[in-house]
Motif scaffolding. Structure first.
Motif, PDB file in Angstrom:
ATOM      1  N   LYS A 253       3.457   5.403 -17.282  1.00  0.00           N
ATOM      2  CA  LYS A 253       4.597   5.057 -18.131  1.00  0.00           C
ATOM      3  C   LYS A 253       5.352   3.876 -17.517  1.00  0.00           C
ATOM      4  O   LYS A 253       6.461   4.022 -17.012  1.00  0.00           O
ATOM      5  N   PRO A 254       4.759   2.688 -17.554  1.00  0.00           N
ATOM      6  CA  PRO A 254       5.400   1.521 -16.931  1.00  0.00           C
ATOM      7  C   PRO A 254       6.689   1.101 -17.619  1.00  0.00           C
ATOM      8  O   PRO A 254       7.478   0.358 -17.041  1.00  0.00           O
ATOM      9  N   GLU A 255       6.914   1.609 -18.830  1.00  0.00           N
ATOM     10  CA  GLU A 255       8.131   1.232 -19.564  1.00  0.00           C
ATOM     11  C   GLU A 255       9.406   1.718 -18.881  1.00  0.00           C
ATOM     12  O   GLU A 255      10.480   1.165 -19.096  1.00  0.00           O
ATOM     13  N   ARG A 256       9.310   2.726 -18.013  1.00  0.00           N
ATOM     14  CA  ARG A 256      10.522   3.233 -17.356  1.00  0.00           C
ATOM     15  C   ARG A 256      10.645   2.756 -15.907  1.00  0.00           C
ATOM     16  O   ARG A 256      11.446   3.266 -15.129  1.00  0.00           O
ATOM     17  N   PHE A 257       9.853   1.723 -15.561  1.00  0.00           N
ATOM     18  CA  PHE A 257       9.862   1.185 -14.197  1.00  0.00           C
ATOM     19  C   PHE A 257      10.429  -0.229 -14.158  1.00  0.00           C
ATOM     20  O   PHE A 257      10.170  -1.055 -15.035  1.00  0.00           O
TER      21      PHE A 257
ATOM     22  N   PRO B 260      12.501  -6.857 -14.578  1.00  0.00           N
ATOM     23  CA  PRO B 260      11.456  -6.129 -15.298  1.00  0.00           C
ATOM     24  C   PRO B 260      10.064  -6.434 -14.776  1.00  0.00           C
ATOM     25  O   PRO B 260       9.790  -7.524 -14.267  1.00  0.00           O
ATOM     26  N   ALA B 261       9.179  -5.472 -14.932  1.00  0.00           N
ATOM     27  CA  ALA B 261       7.746  -5.707 -14.826  1.00  0.00           C
ATOM     28  C   ALA B 261       7.264  -6.023 -16.248  1.00  0.00           C
ATOM     29  O   ALA B 261       8.032  -5.885 -17.208  1.00  0.00           O
ATOM     30  N   PRO B 262       6.028  -6.457 -16.431  1.00  0.00           N
ATOM     31  CA  PRO B 262       5.564  -6.814 -17.775  1.00  0.00           C
ATOM     32  C   PRO B 262       5.752  -5.717 -18.824  1.00  0.00           C
ATOM     33  O   PRO B 262       5.998  -6.006 -19.992  1.00  0.00           O
ATOM     34  N   GLY B 263       5.655  -4.436 -18.414  1.00  0.00           N
ATOM     35  CA  GLY B 263       5.748  -3.364 -19.405  1.00  0.00           C
ATOM     36  C   GLY B 263       7.099  -2.680 -19.506  1.00  0.00           C
ATOM     37  O   GLY B 263       7.247  -1.687 -20.229  1.00  0.00           O
ATOM     38  N   THR B 264       8.102  -3.165 -18.785  1.00  0.00           N
ATOM     39  CA  THR B 264       9.409  -2.503 -18.774  1.00  0.00           C
ATOM     40  C   THR B 264      10.072  -2.552 -20.147  1.00  0.00           C
ATOM     41  O   THR B 264      10.145  -3.605 -20.778  1.00  0.00           O
ATOM     42  N   ALA B 265      10.582  -1.412 -20.592  1.00  0.00           N
ATOM     43  CA  ALA B 265      11.254  -1.347 -21.898  1.00  0.00           C
ATOM     44  C   ALA B 265      12.659  -1.925 -21.794  1.00  0.00           C
ATOM     45  O   ALA B 265      13.357  -1.698 -20.799  1.00  0.00           O
TER      46      ALA B 265
ATOM     47  N   ASP C 187       0.823  -1.207   0.000  1.00  0.00           N
ATOM     48  CA  ASP C 187       0.000   0.000   0.000  1.00  0.00           C
ATOM     49  C   ASP C 187       0.857   1.256   0.000  1.00  0.00           C
ATOM     50  O   ASP C 187       0.558   2.233  -0.707  1.00  0.00           O
ATOM     51  N   LEU C 188       1.956   1.250   0.761  1.00  0.00           N
ATOM     52  CA  LEU C 188       2.843   2.412   0.789  1.00  0.00           C
ATOM     53  C   LEU C 188       3.526   2.613  -0.557  1.00  0.00           C
ATOM     54  O   LEU C 188       3.679   3.745  -1.036  1.00  0.00           O
ATOM     55  N   LYS C 189       3.944   1.515  -1.161  1.00  0.00           N
ATOM     56  CA  LYS C 189       4.645   1.629  -2.437  1.00  0.00           C
ATOM     57  C   LYS C 189       3.711   2.122  -3.541  1.00  0.00           C
ATOM     58  O   LYS C 189       4.091   2.965  -4.362  1.00  0.00           O
ATOM     59  N   LEU C 190       2.486   1.626  -3.567  1.00  0.00           N
ATOM     60  CA  LEU C 190       1.531   2.079  -4.571  1.00  0.00           C
ATOM     61  C   LEU C 190       1.238   3.567  -4.409  1.00  0.00           C
ATOM     62  O   LEU C 190       1.155   4.312  -5.393  1.00  0.00           O
ATOM     63  N   GLU C 191       1.100   3.995  -3.174  1.00  0.00           N
ATOM     64  CA  GLU C 191       0.851   5.421  -2.923  1.00  0.00           C
ATOM     65  C   GLU C 191       2.047   6.261  -3.365  1.00  0.00           C
ATOM     66  O   GLU C 191       1.892   7.322  -3.974  1.00  0.00           O
ATOM     67  N   PHE C 192       3.238   5.769  -3.070  1.00  0.00           N
ATOM     68  CA  PHE C 192       4.449   6.492  -3.450  1.00  0.00           C
ATOM     69  C   PHE C 192       4.544   6.662  -4.961  1.00  0.00           C
ATOM     70  O   PHE C 192       4.757   7.771  -5.466  1.00  0.00           O
ATOM     71  N   TYR C 193       4.387   5.578  -5.720  1.00  0.00           N
ATOM     72  CA  TYR C 193       4.579   5.655  -7.168  1.00  0.00           C
ATOM     73  C   TYR C 193       3.461   6.441  -7.848  1.00  0.00           C
ATOM     74  O   TYR C 193       3.706   7.127  -8.850  1.00  0.00           O
ATOM     75  N   THR C 194       2.244   6.360  -7.319  1.00  0.00           N
ATOM     76  CA  THR C 194       1.155   7.155  -7.865  1.00  0.00           C
ATOM     77  C   THR C 194       1.465   8.638  -7.746  1.00  0.00           C
ATOM     78  O   THR C 194       1.129   9.437  -8.625  1.00  0.00           O
ATOM     79  N   ASP C 195       2.152   8.996  -6.669  1.00  0.00           N
ATOM     80  CA  ASP C 195       2.517  10.396  -6.419  1.00  0.00           C
ATOM     81  C   ASP C 195       3.769  10.809  -7.178  1.00  0.00           C
ATOM     82  O   ASP C 195       3.806  11.835  -7.847  1.00  0.00           O
ATOM     83  N   ILE C 196       4.815   9.977  -7.114  1.00  0.00           N
ATOM     84  CA  ILE C 196       6.121  10.389  -7.618  1.00  0.00           C
ATOM     85  C   ILE C 196       6.159  10.498  -9.132  1.00  0.00           C
ATOM     86  O   ILE C 196       6.923  11.297  -9.699  1.00  0.00           O
ATOM     87  N   GLU C 197       5.329   9.716  -9.834  1.00  0.00           N
ATOM     88  CA  GLU C 197       5.374   9.735 -11.300  1.00  0.00           C
ATOM     89  C   GLU C 197       5.099  11.127 -11.858  1.00  0.00           C
ATOM     90  O   GLU C 197       5.621  11.499 -12.915  1.00  0.00           O
ATOM     91  N   TYR C 198       4.277  11.896 -11.154  1.00  0.00           N
ATOM     92  CA  TYR C 198       3.924  13.225 -11.639  1.00  0.00           C
ATOM     93  C   TYR C 198       4.905  14.304 -11.170  1.00  0.00           C
ATOM     94  O   TYR C 198       4.779  15.465 -11.565  1.00  0.00           O
ATOM     95  N   ARG C 199       5.863  13.925 -10.381  1.00  0.00           N
ATOM     96  CA  ARG C 199       6.848  14.884  -9.886  1.00  0.00           C
ATOM     97  C   ARG C 199       8.159  14.842 -10.678  1.00  0.00           C
ATOM     98  O   ARG C 199       8.940  15.783 -10.611  1.00  0.00           O
ATOM     99  N   VAL C 200       8.426  13.736 -11.355  1.00  0.00           N
ATOM    100  CA  VAL C 200       9.695  13.576 -12.070  1.00  0.00           C
ATOM    101  C   VAL C 200       9.500  13.845 -13.555  1.00  0.00           C
ATOM    102  O   VAL C 200       8.382  13.930 -14.056  1.00  0.00           O
ATOM    103  N   THR C 201      10.611  13.940 -14.282  1.00  0.00           N
ATOM    104  CA  THR C 201      10.541  14.141 -15.729  1.00  0.00           C
ATOM    105  C   THR C 201      10.127  12.851 -16.420  1.00  0.00           C
ATOM    106  O   THR C 201      10.164  11.761 -15.832  1.00  0.00           O
ATOM    107  N   ASP C 202       9.753  12.961 -17.679  1.00  0.00           N
ATOM    108  CA  ASP C 202       9.289  11.788 -18.430  1.00  0.00           C
ATOM    109  C   ASP C 202      10.394  10.766 -18.670  1.00  0.00           C
ATOM    110  O   ASP C 202      10.109   9.603 -18.972  1.00  0.00           O
TER     111      ASP C 202
ATOM    112  N   SER D 181       3.725  -1.516 -11.403  1.00  0.00           N
ATOM    113  CA  SER D 181       3.748  -1.084 -12.809  1.00  0.00           C
ATOM    114  C   SER D 181       2.346  -0.785 -13.313  1.00  0.00           C
ATOM    115  O   SER D 181       2.167   0.061 -14.195  1.00  0.00           O
ATOM    116  N   GLU D 182       1.354  -1.464 -12.753  1.00  0.00           N
ATOM    117  CA  GLU D 182      -0.017  -1.297 -13.236  1.00  0.00           C
ATOM    118  C   GLU D 182      -0.653   0.028 -12.834  1.00  0.00           C
ATOM    119  O   GLU D 182      -1.666   0.433 -13.419  1.00  0.00           O
ATOM    120  N   VAL D 183      -0.065   0.730 -11.845  1.00  0.00           N
ATOM    121  CA  VAL D 183      -0.615   2.039 -11.458  1.00  0.00           C
ATOM    122  C   VAL D 183       0.117   3.184 -12.159  1.00  0.00           C
ATOM    123  O   VAL D 183      -0.243   4.346 -11.988  1.00  0.00           O
TER     124      VAL D 183
END
Length: 319
Positions: free
Chosen positions: A156-160, A176-181, A119-134, A151-153
């Motif tokens: 841009k899962p390709e950079r995770f 990798p997660a399923p969508g990792t580039a 739960d903490l990790k999902l909350e973190f990534y949902t927040d941090i994705e919009y704070r960093v560059t693409d 990766s599902e939340v």
């Protein structure tokens, strides 16, 4: 933008001389959490020539970092081949802050070491994705959780991916997660090599990676031998010490942190349905409840400093 409320970010817790500039396109790395992992990994990155920042919600944890990192110097010289002066200079260069936006500003890579709670990790990534560059790589240092749900939340899962450090060792797991580039995995492998480490890249999401899965099976069996009254903690560790040069499993758990071991075992039990793992986790948890976390608290299965197992041959002989 969601506010930061990641509970207790800090967990209660080789000599490959490579040139960073030629081996990695990354320049700045941000580590989330000033616990053992944040202390160790930021030091390795900074000593390898990267700009390193550490974020934690606890100003006290950040203030304690320098002293903790100085305690790693001798082992870093031995394991990674750094010069001691490189390490002491690197400690001074690391940026430490309770401001998340300051920490991630300009970061090419973010490596998260939150407690082992999805739960903490999902909350973190949902927040941090919009704070960093693409183009910023987002990575988790989880020891035991699956990374696919994270990766599902992400938009841009390709950079995770997972970028998992194994204490003071040269092994770095890249997973990798399923969508990792593939390009993201290649950049993480280059980074691992640039910090004097050896990346092992898994083919798919495997909770606990390779070494950790094998290690936890060993540690779980050691716990059950004691829990079932077959042997003492000391005799288990002495038995291992007499047949190999590695430290015993109980000493090893103290080094890792009993809170971390407890959480990994509970996750292992949840994932596999293994009731033995549940019993072992509860046993370790009985120490954690008393504040005995291992070397970092001065008390675990052994008492520190000068634990019995550190006496070498005298310990092996039961003296």
């Amino acid at each position: 933008m969601r506010g930061i409320c990641w509970e207790k970010i800090r967990p209660l817790t080789t000599k490959m001389m490579l040139n960073r500039k030629t081996m990695s396109s990354l320049r700045k790395v941000c580590f989330i959490g000033a616990g053992t992992q944040g202390c160790q990994n930021s030091l390795r990155a900074a000593a390898s020539g990267f700009e390193a920042s550490v974020f934690d919600i606890s100003s006290q944890a950040l203030a304690e970092m320098k002293e903790r990192q100085l305690g790693f110097v001798d082992r870093y010289v031995e394991v990674f081949g750094f010069e001691s002066t490189e390490l002491t200079h690197a400690i001074e260069k690391i940026s430490r802050t309770t401001d998340i936006d300051e920490a991630i500003n300009g970061a090419d890579l973010v490596n998260e070491s939150l407690p082992e709670r999805m739960d903490l990790k999902l909350e973190f990534y949902t927040d941090i994705e919009y704070r960093v560059t693409d183009t910023t790589l987002l990575t988790t240092n989880t020891s035991s959780l699956p990374i696919t749900p994270i990766s599902e939340v992400l938009e841009k899962p390709e950079r995770f991916a997972a970028l998992h450090f194994n204490g003071i060792s040269r092994l770095v797991d890249v997973m990798p997660a399923p969508g990792t580039a593939p390009e993201s995995l290649a950049r993480l492998e280059d980074f691992a090599r640039a910090i004097k480490s050896i990346p092992i890249t898994l083919r798919k999401d495997v909770p606990a990676y390779i070494a950790n899965n094998i290690l936890m099976a060993r540690l779980q069996e050691a716990l059950l031998l004691v829990l079932d009254g077959c042997a003492s903690i000391e005799d288990v560790d002495r038995s291992i010490g007499l047949i190999q040069t590695d430290i015993g499993p109980f000493a090893q758990m103290d080094r890792v942190g009993l809170d971390v071991i407890r959480d990994i075992l509970f996750e292992r039990a949840k994932r596999t349905g293994d009731q033995s793992a549940t019993r072992a986790a509860a046993f370790v948890g009985s120490y954690v409840e008393k504040g005995a976390l291992g070397t970092k608290s001065g008390q675990g299965f052994y008492t520190y400093p000068n634990a019995a197992w550190e006496k070498g041959e005298a310990f092996l002989q039961g003296l």
